[in-house]
Design an enzyme around this catalytic site. Structure first.
Site, PDB file in Angstrom:
ATOM      1  N   CYS A 141       0.790  -1.243   0.000  1.00  0.00           N
ATOM      2  CA  CYS A 141       0.000   0.000   0.000  1.00  0.00           C
ATOM      3  C   CYS A 141       0.820   1.290   0.000  1.00  0.00           C
ATOM      4  O   CYS A 141       0.548   2.194  -0.805  1.00  0.00           O
ATOM      5  CB  CYS A 141      -0.961   0.028   1.186  1.00  0.00           C
ATOM      6  SG  CYS A 141      -1.543  -1.557   1.744  1.00  0.00           S
TER       7      CYS A 141
ATOM      8  N   ARG B 269       6.486 -11.549   5.467  1.00  0.00           N
ATOM      9  CA  ARG B 269       5.971 -11.377   6.820  1.00  0.00           C
ATOM     10  C   ARG B 269       6.504 -12.498   7.704  1.00  0.00           C
ATOM     11  O   ARG B 269       6.556 -13.650   7.283  1.00  0.00           O
ATOM     12  CB  ARG B 269       4.432 -11.399   6.823  1.00  0.00           C
ATOM     13  CG  ARG B 269       3.828 -10.276   6.000  1.00  0.00           C
ATOM     14  CD  ARG B 269       2.316 -10.327   6.015  1.00  0.00           C
ATOM     15  NE  ARG B 269       1.754  -9.360   5.081  1.00  0.00           N
ATOM     16  CZ  ARG B 269       0.450  -9.249   4.828  1.00  0.00           C
ATOM     17  NH1 ARG B 269      -0.404 -10.055   5.419  1.00  0.00           N
ATOM     18  NH2 ARG B 269       0.023  -8.337   3.966  1.00  0.00           N
TER      19      ARG B 269
ATOM     20  N   GLN C 203       1.018 -10.955  -3.250  1.00  0.00           N
ATOM     21  CA  GLN C 203      -0.367 -10.483  -3.133  1.00  0.00           C
ATOM     22  C   GLN C 203      -0.831  -9.935  -4.480  1.00  0.00           C
ATOM     23  O   GLN C 203      -0.094  -9.226  -5.157  1.00  0.00           O
ATOM     24  CB  GLN C 203      -0.469  -9.361  -2.101  1.00  0.00           C
ATOM     25  CG  GLN C 203      -0.362  -9.823  -0.671  1.00  0.00           C
ATOM     26  CD  GLN C 203      -0.655  -8.676   0.279  1.00  0.00           C
ATOM     27  OE1 GLN C 203      -0.087  -7.587   0.165  1.00  0.00           O
ATOM     28  NE2 GLN C 203      -1.550  -8.896   1.221  1.00  0.00           N
TER      29      GLN C 203
ATOM     30  N   ASP D  32      -2.587  -7.392  -5.233  1.00  0.00           N
ATOM     31  CA  ASP D  32      -3.085  -6.175  -4.598  1.00  0.00           C
ATOM     32  C   ASP D  32      -3.657  -5.196  -5.612  1.00  0.00           C
ATOM     33  O   ASP D  32      -3.148  -5.094  -6.729  1.00  0.00           O
ATOM     34  CB  ASP D  32      -1.924  -5.472  -3.893  1.00  0.00           C
ATOM     35  CG  ASP D  32      -2.105  -5.435  -2.393  1.00  0.00           C
ATOM     36  OD1 ASP D  32      -3.201  -5.744  -1.929  1.00  0.00           O
ATOM     37  OD2 ASP D  32      -1.132  -5.095  -1.701  1.00  0.00           O
TER      38      ASP D  32
ATOM     39  N   HIS E 290      -5.417  -0.997  -5.463  1.00  0.00           N
ATOM     40  CA  HIS E 290      -5.908   0.145  -4.685  1.00  0.00           C
ATOM     41  C   HIS E 290      -6.678   1.068  -5.620  1.00  0.00           C
ATOM     42  O   HIS E 290      -6.230   1.346  -6.733  1.00  0.00           O
ATOM     43  CB  HIS E 290      -4.748   0.889  -4.024  1.00  0.00           C
ATOM     44  CG  HIS E 290      -4.042   0.056  -3.004  1.00  0.00           C
ATOM     45  ND1 HIS E 290      -2.913  -0.679  -3.305  1.00  0.00           N
ATOM     46  CD2 HIS E 290      -4.328  -0.209  -1.707  1.00  0.00           C
ATOM     47  CE1 HIS E 290      -2.527  -1.340  -2.228  1.00  0.00           C
ATOM     48  NE2 HIS E 290      -3.370  -1.073  -1.249  1.00  0.00           N
TER      49      HIS E 290
ATOM     50  N   LYS F 123     -15.428  -3.331   5.652  1.00  0.00           N
ATOM     51  CA  LYS F 123     -14.912  -4.204   4.606  1.00  0.00           C
ATOM     52  C   LYS F 123     -15.901  -5.300   4.267  1.00  0.00           C
ATOM     53  O   LYS F 123     -16.836  -5.583   5.011  1.00  0.00           O
ATOM     54  CB  LYS F 123     -13.594  -4.846   5.033  1.00  0.00           C
ATOM     55  CG  LYS F 123     -13.735  -5.843   6.180  1.00  0.00           C
ATOM     56  CD  LYS F 123     -12.444  -6.617   6.401  1.00  0.00           C
ATOM     57  CE  LYS F 123     -12.601  -7.626   7.549  1.00  0.00           C
ATOM     58  NZ  LYS F 123     -11.428  -8.508   7.687  1.00  0.00           N
TER      59      LYS F 123
ATOM     60  N   HIS G 240      -8.756  -0.765  -0.570  1.00  0.00           N
ATOM     61  CA  HIS G 240      -7.828  -1.874  -0.801  1.00  0.00           C
ATOM     62  C   HIS G 240      -8.636  -3.039  -1.373  1.00  0.00           C
ATOM     63  O   HIS G 240      -9.744  -3.307  -0.908  1.00  0.00           O
ATOM     64  CB  HIS G 240      -7.184  -2.355   0.505  1.00  0.00           C
ATOM     65  CG  HIS G 240      -6.460  -1.301   1.265  1.00  0.00           C
ATOM     66  ND1 HIS G 240      -5.089  -1.163   1.224  1.00  0.00           N
ATOM     67  CD2 HIS G 240      -6.905  -0.333   2.108  1.00  0.00           C
ATOM     68  CE1 HIS G 240      -4.725  -0.165   2.017  1.00  0.00           C
ATOM     69  NE2 HIS G 240      -5.813   0.348   2.560  1.00  0.00           N
TER      70      HIS G 240
END
Length: 573
Positions: free
Chosen positions: A272, A301, A319, A321, A323, A403, A449
């Protein structure tokens, strides 16, 4: 949601009964915790006896006696001093007692001569327990820390009736056959190596081929749906993660920093902040919005060794991902489009059963309550527009926004948490994002997200299990295997394979010596969709003996076979 809460209460009560049974059967039992889980319950014990599955019949038998005694679950509220006396000698429970904040009620639940420090709730009595089965025993570090004592965890499950239990046990047996770790080895898809480190995946050629197909499809679909693709760094300065809040709230999940040019850098746990910096690289106008940016971004992680699990829980993963930066007026349409896009992707991969969970504003939250209401209403409207059934988790949202979690059911009925659509009122504030509105003034954009697969690794593991390794033709790493009957047909087999490759068909030739029956069995075990059996007759006639992995046979020309493959791939069959 009501049924889920009832099942959770049933399972938590069963965990207490199991602990009571263990205490009746064994001496010097130290108790820790025994919560319900999504699929059952567990309880952690410390005792001199080493528990094994051979102990389960005795424990289940004692549990049955406790059920037949129909002992009431009694709630006891006591002072901290009384609780300490009740737990005298139970070192883990005393530490759990110390965790309870001052002023919060301290409660025990008692059934017969067994009592446990617990918030509850529980069933009325042990006689309400129904279908119960103990499943496994494993080591579990106290509080999940490797430096703490290793406890013994008994896992079990419970249902409201025997029919549900039998269905679940049947599902477990099927799941063992479909285990992606087992199939990953058998089909040569991926591996993990101790000399490199746990939770770090090595993709083998076949697994990498499937992954490349998935990623290419993902990119094409994103371009078609108005997204742009980004590539961003794998590391960032400490200041970036301080601004994002990760170093304040997520430091335990991040790897130690490395010093570069006298500054600390961290490998990224999230994508992000990098996307936000691209947003901030230029002055944005309302005319530029919405911006839809996506990335297949690899993140790292720190996951504890005890929770790592094949592809499902790893330390390095990619990911998918995205946005979305938009104005408040654009928000509802954008969310509707994300929902539509997500469901279309899932259905393409063969997942038809999709449900949703909507998490709303918790007590402690950032952002204007009016914005929360608007965002939550948009999420609801999007779900209803797509006709997706959903449940509301009131107050279950993250502190920075409401979410939607989309869940899918696989071929054997297991539900998997996959796509997330998450509003964020926090990062736009932290990074001071803005756009120039029609009024010429600065305004704060809304940020969403969005991840479809969650991670490529976990999605791949779920797909392996969903298809039991027999991927549909469009995803299969090896679509066709040519099987020459003898060495005399090998040159012709290679020539045929070359023609198929020119048509973008993924093909190999089995050059090994041996009987054709053995070659066919090997191809079936490798779950290859089509086999072409070539003998002298096929060489002479120019036709091919086509056999699929289910055993169906046909005779076709090369042109017809190529058309068959291309049509199936085009329709994602």
């Amino acid at each position: 949601m009501k049924n889920e809460l009832q099942l959770e209460t049933l399972r938590h009560s069963t965990a207490h009964v199991m602990a009571a049974a263990v205490c009746r059967l064994y001496d010097d039992v130290q108790l820790d915790i025994g919560p319900s889980t999504d699929s059952g319950f567990y309880y952690d014990f410390d005792l001199p006896h080493r528990l094994t599955p051979e102990d389960f019949p005795a424990i289940e038998g004692e549990m049955l006696r406790i059920v037949e005694e129909d002992l009431p679950f009694e709630r006891l509220e006591v002072s901290r001093e009384e609780a300490a006396k009740m737990l005298d000698g139970q070192k883990y429970k005393l530490e759990r007692l110390a965790d309870i904040p001052e002023g919060e009620a301290i409660t025990f639940y008692k059934c017969g001569d067994f009592f446990d420090l617990c918030r509850g709730p529980h069933l009325e009595s042990t006689g309400k327990l129904r279908a119960v089965k103990l499943l496994s025993v494993a080591g579990s570090y106290y509080r999940g820390k490797e430096t703490n004592p290793m406890l013994q965890r008994i896992n079990g499950t419970a249902f409201t009736n025997d029919k549900q239990l039998k269905l679940y046990l049947k599902q477990l047996e099927e799941a063992k056959l479909r285990d992606h770790r087992k199939l990953g080895r058998e089909l040569d898809l991926f591996s993990v190596h101790d000399e490199v480190g746990p939770g770090l995946i090595h993709w083998h050629p076949k697994g990498a081929r499937i992954r490349s197909i998935i990623e290419e499809f993902w990119r094409q679909e994103h371009f078609r749906n108005g997204y742009e693709i980004l590539y961003t760094p794998h590391v960032g300065k400490a200041h970036l993660w301080e601004t994002s809040g990760h170093l304040d709230f997520y430091a335990e999940g991040m790897y130690a920093p490395m010093e570069i040019d006298k500054s600390d850098y961290y490998v990224r746990p999230m994508n992000c902040p990098f996307h936000i910096n691209i947003y901030k690289s230029d002055l944005r106008s309302y005319r530029d919005l919405p911006l839809r940016w996506a990335e297949l971004g690899t993140v790292y992680r720190y996951e504890k060794a005890g929770v790592l699990h094949g592809l499902m829980r790893v330390r390095g993963f990619t990911q998918d991902d995205a946005h979305i930066f938009c104005t408040p007026e654009q928000m509802e349409d954008e969310v509707k489009e994300v929902i539509r896009f997500s469901t279309s992707i899932w259905k393409t991969f063969g997942f038809e059963q999709i449900t949703a969970y909507l998490s709303t504003r918790p007590q402690k939250a950032v952002g204007d309550p009016e914005h929360w209401e608007q965002a939550t209403a948009s999420l609801k409207a999007a779900l209803e527009a797509e006709g997706i059934p959903y449940e509301v988790d009131a107050g279950g949202g993250a502190f920075y926004g409401p979410k939607i979690d989309l869940k899918i059911k696989d071929a054997i009925g297991r539900e998997w948490q996959m796509s997330t659509i998450q509003f964020d009122f926090n990062l736009p504030e932290r990074f001071d994002l803005s756009y120039i509105g029609e009024d010429g003034e600065k305004h704060r954009p809304y940020m969403v997200h969005r991840a479809l697969f969650g991670s490529i690794e976990r999605f791949f593991g779920i797909m392996v299990e969903h298809y039991s390794g027999a991927f549909p033709l469009w995803l299969a790493p090896e679509q066709v295997r040519v099987l020459p009957l003898t060495e005399e047909q090998t040159a012709y087999a290679e020539e045929l394979a070359a023609q198929l490759r020119k048509e973008d068909i993924r093909v190999t030739v089995d050059r090994k010596s041996g009987k054709i029956g053995a070659k066919i069995r090997t191809a079936q075990l490798d779950k290859v969709p089509y086999m072409l059996v070539l003998g002298a007759r096929e060489m002479e006639s120019g036709e091919m003996a086509v056999r699929d992995r289910t055993g169906q046979q046909d005779t076709m020309t090369l042109i017809d076979f190529v058309e068959k493959i291309k049509t199936a791939v085009q329709t994602k069959a």
